[in-house]
Design a protein around this motif. Structure first.
Motif, PDB file in Angstrom:
ATOM      1  N   THR A 108     -43.463  89.869  21.318  1.00 14.10           N
ATOM      2  CA  THR A 108     -42.058  89.738  20.923  1.00 14.10           C
ATOM      3  C   THR A 108     -41.567  91.015  20.256  1.00 14.10           C
ATOM      4  O   THR A 108     -40.463  91.487  20.544  1.00 14.10           O
ATOM      5  CB  THR A 108     -41.884  88.534  19.989  1.00 14.10           C
ATOM      6  N   ASP A 109     -42.378  91.590  19.367  1.00 16.69           N
ATOM      7  CA  ASP A 109     -41.986  92.850  18.724  1.00 16.69           C
ATOM      8  C   ASP A 109     -41.824  93.973  19.739  1.00 16.69           C
ATOM      9  O   ASP A 109     -40.882  94.760  19.664  1.00 16.69           O
ATOM     10  CB  ASP A 109     -43.024  93.268  17.682  1.00 16.69           C
ATOM     11  N   LYS A 110     -42.750  94.052  20.687  1.00 14.96           N
ATOM     12  CA  LYS A 110     -42.683  95.128  21.686  1.00 14.96           C
ATOM     13  C   LYS A 110     -41.463  94.973  22.592  1.00 14.96           C
ATOM     14  O   LYS A 110     -40.796  95.945  22.923  1.00 14.96           O
ATOM     15  CB  LYS A 110     -43.961  95.157  22.532  1.00 14.96           C
ATOM     16  N   ILE A 111     -41.188  93.740  23.013  1.00 13.37           N
ATOM     17  CA  ILE A 111     -40.055  93.513  23.922  1.00 13.37           C
ATOM     18  C   ILE A 111     -38.729  93.681  23.195  1.00 13.37           C
ATOM     19  O   ILE A 111     -37.740  94.127  23.792  1.00 13.37           O
ATOM     20  CB  ILE A 111     -40.185  92.137  24.605  1.00 13.37           C
ATOM     21  N   GLN A 112     -38.680  93.374  21.901  1.00 17.10           N
ATOM     22  CA  GLN A 112     -37.433  93.533  21.150  1.00 17.10           C
ATOM     23  C   GLN A 112     -37.002  94.989  21.031  1.00 17.10           C
ATOM     24  O   GLN A 112     -35.836  95.258  20.790  1.00 17.10           O
ATOM     25  CB  GLN A 112     -37.568  92.942  19.745  1.00 17.10           C
ATOM     26  N   LYS A 113     -37.924  95.904  21.207  1.00 17.89           N
ATOM     27  CA  LYS A 113     -37.565  97.323  21.133  1.00 17.89           C
ATOM     28  C   LYS A 113     -36.740  97.770  22.334  1.00 17.89           C
ATOM     29  O   LYS A 113     -36.065  98.783  22.284  1.00 17.89           O
ATOM     30  CB  LYS A 113     -38.825  98.177  20.994  1.00 17.89           C
ATOM     31  N   ASN A 114     -36.789  96.995  23.418  1.00 16.37           N
ATOM     32  CA  ASN A 114     -35.962  97.261  24.588  1.00 16.37           C
ATOM     33  C   ASN A 114     -34.541  96.786  24.268  1.00 16.37           C
ATOM     34  O   ASN A 114     -34.341  95.666  23.824  1.00 16.37           O
ATOM     35  CB  ASN A 114     -36.535  96.502  25.793  1.00 16.37           C
ATOM     36  N   LYS A 115     -33.539  97.621  24.497  1.00 16.45           N
ATOM     37  CA  LYS A 115     -32.161  97.270  24.158  1.00 16.45           C
ATOM     38  C   LYS A 115     -31.659  96.063  24.945  1.00 16.45           C
ATOM     39  O   LYS A 115     -30.807  95.325  24.485  1.00 16.45           O
ATOM     40  CB  LYS A 115     -31.253  98.470  24.392  1.00 16.45           C
ATOM     41  N   ARG A 116     -32.194  95.855  26.127  1.00 19.03           N
ATOM     42  CA  ARG A 116     -31.746  94.738  26.957  1.00 19.03           C
ATOM     43  C   ARG A 116     -32.187  93.388  26.387  1.00 19.03           C
ATOM     44  O   ARG A 116     -31.506  92.384  26.550  1.00 19.03           O
ATOM     45  CB  ARG A 116     -32.311  94.915  28.364  1.00 19.03           C
TER      46      ARG A 116
ATOM     47  N   LEU B  17     -42.815  83.139  13.798  1.00 15.01           N
ATOM     48  CA  LEU B  17     -42.885  84.004  12.616  1.00 15.01           C
ATOM     49  C   LEU B  17     -42.005  85.242  12.766  1.00 15.01           C
ATOM     50  O   LEU B  17     -41.387  85.692  11.794  1.00 15.01           O
ATOM     51  CB  LEU B  17     -44.332  84.416  12.349  1.00 15.01           C
ATOM     52  N   VAL B  18     -41.931  85.797  13.983  1.00 12.40           N
ATOM     53  CA  VAL B  18     -41.051  86.948  14.207  1.00 12.40           C
ATOM     54  C   VAL B  18     -39.595  86.536  14.004  1.00 12.40           C
ATOM     55  O   VAL B  18     -38.825  87.242  13.343  1.00 12.40           O
ATOM     56  CB  VAL B  18     -41.264  87.543  15.616  1.00 12.40           C
ATOM     57  N   CYS B  19     -39.199  85.391  14.554  1.00 11.99           N
ATOM     58  CA  CYS B  19     -37.818  84.921  14.392  1.00 11.99           C
ATOM     59  C   CYS B  19     -37.513  84.597  12.929  1.00 11.99           C
ATOM     60  O   CYS B  19     -36.427  84.874  12.434  1.00 11.99           O
ATOM     61  CB  CYS B  19     -37.571  83.696  15.265  1.00 11.99           C
ATOM     62  N   TYR B  20     -38.487  84.023  12.245  1.00 16.54           N
ATOM     63  CA  TYR B  20     -38.302  83.685  10.836  1.00 16.54           C
ATOM     64  C   TYR B  20     -38.172  84.937   9.981  1.00 16.54           C
ATOM     65  O   TYR B  20     -37.383  84.980   9.046  1.00 16.54           O
ATOM     66  CB  TYR B  20     -39.476  82.829  10.362  1.00 16.54           C
ATOM     67  N   SER B  21     -38.919  85.969  10.316  1.00 14.57           N
ATOM     68  CA  SER B  21     -38.863  87.196   9.515  1.00 14.57           C
ATOM     69  C   SER B  21     -37.539  87.927   9.663  1.00 14.57           C
ATOM     70  O   SER B  21     -37.166  88.715   8.790  1.00 14.57           O
ATOM     71  CB  SER B  21     -40.021  88.129   9.877  1.00 14.57           C
ATOM     72  N   THR B  22     -36.800  87.675  10.735  1.00 14.40           N
ATOM     73  CA  THR B  22     -35.505  88.337  10.910  1.00 14.40           C
ATOM     74  C   THR B  22     -34.461  87.825   9.926  1.00 14.40           C
ATOM     75  O   THR B  22     -33.402  88.433   9.791  1.00 14.40           O
ATOM     76  CB  THR B  22     -34.981  88.169  12.343  1.00 14.40           C
ATOM     77  N   MET B  23     -34.751  86.747   9.228  1.00 13.54           N
ATOM     78  CA  MET B  23     -33.811  86.241   8.233  1.00 13.54           C
ATOM     79  C   MET B  23     -33.874  87.027   6.925  1.00 13.54           C
ATOM     80  O   MET B  23     -33.040  86.836   6.051  1.00 13.54           O
ATOM     81  CB  MET B  23     -34.088  84.764   7.954  1.00 13.54           C
TER      82      MET B  23
ATOM     83  N   GLY C 277     -42.119  92.553   8.494  1.00 21.67           N
ATOM     84  CA  GLY C 277     -43.278  93.248   9.036  1.00 21.67           C
ATOM     85  C   GLY C 277     -43.174  93.335  10.535  1.00 21.67           C
ATOM     86  O   GLY C 277     -42.582  92.466  11.183  1.00 21.67           O
ATOM     87  N   GLN C 278     -43.719  94.373  11.109  1.00 20.30           N
ATOM     88  CA  GLN C 278     -43.718  94.535  12.565  1.00 20.30           C
ATOM     89  C   GLN C 278     -45.031  95.113  13.003  1.00 20.30           C
ATOM     90  O   GLN C 278     -45.682  95.848  12.275  1.00 20.30           O
ATOM     91  CB  GLN C 278     -42.604  95.486  13.016  1.00 20.30           C
ATOM     92  N   VAL C 279     -45.404  94.782  14.225  1.00 23.46           N
ATOM     93  CA  VAL C 279     -46.560  95.391  14.844  1.00 23.46           C
ATOM     94  C   VAL C 279     -46.070  96.652  15.531  1.00 23.46           C
ATOM     95  O   VAL C 279     -45.124  96.610  16.306  1.00 23.46           O
ATOM     96  CB  VAL C 279     -47.213  94.438  15.873  1.00 23.46           C
ATOM     97  N   LYS C 280     -46.652  97.773  15.219  1.00 25.27           N
ATOM     98  CA  LYS C 280     -46.167  99.049  15.775  1.00 25.27           C
ATOM     99  C   LYS C 280     -46.937  99.438  16.990  1.00 25.27           C
ATOM    100  O   LYS C 280     -47.996  99.181  17.250  1.00 25.27           O
ATOM    101  CB  LYS C 280     -46.275 100.127  14.725  1.00 25.27           C
TER     102      LYS C 280
END
Length: 131
Positions: free
Chosen positions: A55-63, A115-121, A128-131
């Motif tokens: 999810t973190d990796k795909i979110q970096k794509n603007k689309r 957890l990724v969606c929850y952290s955006t709040m 935190g993000q996985v780089k």
């Protein structure tokens, strides 16, 4: 998101509760509980990490910025994992346990996505993000 997570957790609990009886009685595998004790723990942690990572990796794509990435990973993981779990019921042991581990890992990606969606709040300096 919370209601979806609660429903998914309840479904996983009922599956895990009935799985030992199924593998002992239907598959005639006496030490099923030993495998079924560790597989959800290992596969669950692996799947949660993998779901958050993807999810973190795909979110970096603007689309696919924002919740689109989470929905994409969630849909793909559930559409792949559900048929694998039904195939587990048709093949013999010990191969069914290997496929069960893989399917469980794919299906447990939902928790990392949650957890990724929850952290955006929270503010970006707390996230935190996985780089």
């Amino acid at each position: 998101i919370l209601m979806g997570a609660l429903c998914r957790h309840t479904a996983g609990y009922s599956l895990g509760f009935n799985m030992v009886d199924y593998f002992k009685n239907e598959k005639k595998f006496e030490s099923a509980e030993n495998f079924l004790f560790f597989a959800p723990i290992i596969a669950g942690v692996s799947g949660s990490f993998l779901g958050g990572l993807l999810t973190d990796k795909i979110q970096k794509n603007k689309r696919f910025a924002g919740p689109k990435a989470a929905l994409l990973v969630l849909l793909v993981s559930q559409f792949i994992g559900a048929p694998l779990m039904s195939i587990v019921l048709t093949i013999d042991s010990p191969y069914c346990f290997y496929l069960l581990y893989f399917a469980y890992m794919i299906l447990e990606m939902w928790f990392g996505i949650f957890l990724v969606c929850y952290s955006t709040m929270f503010p970006s300096h707390v996230q935190g993000q996985v780089k």
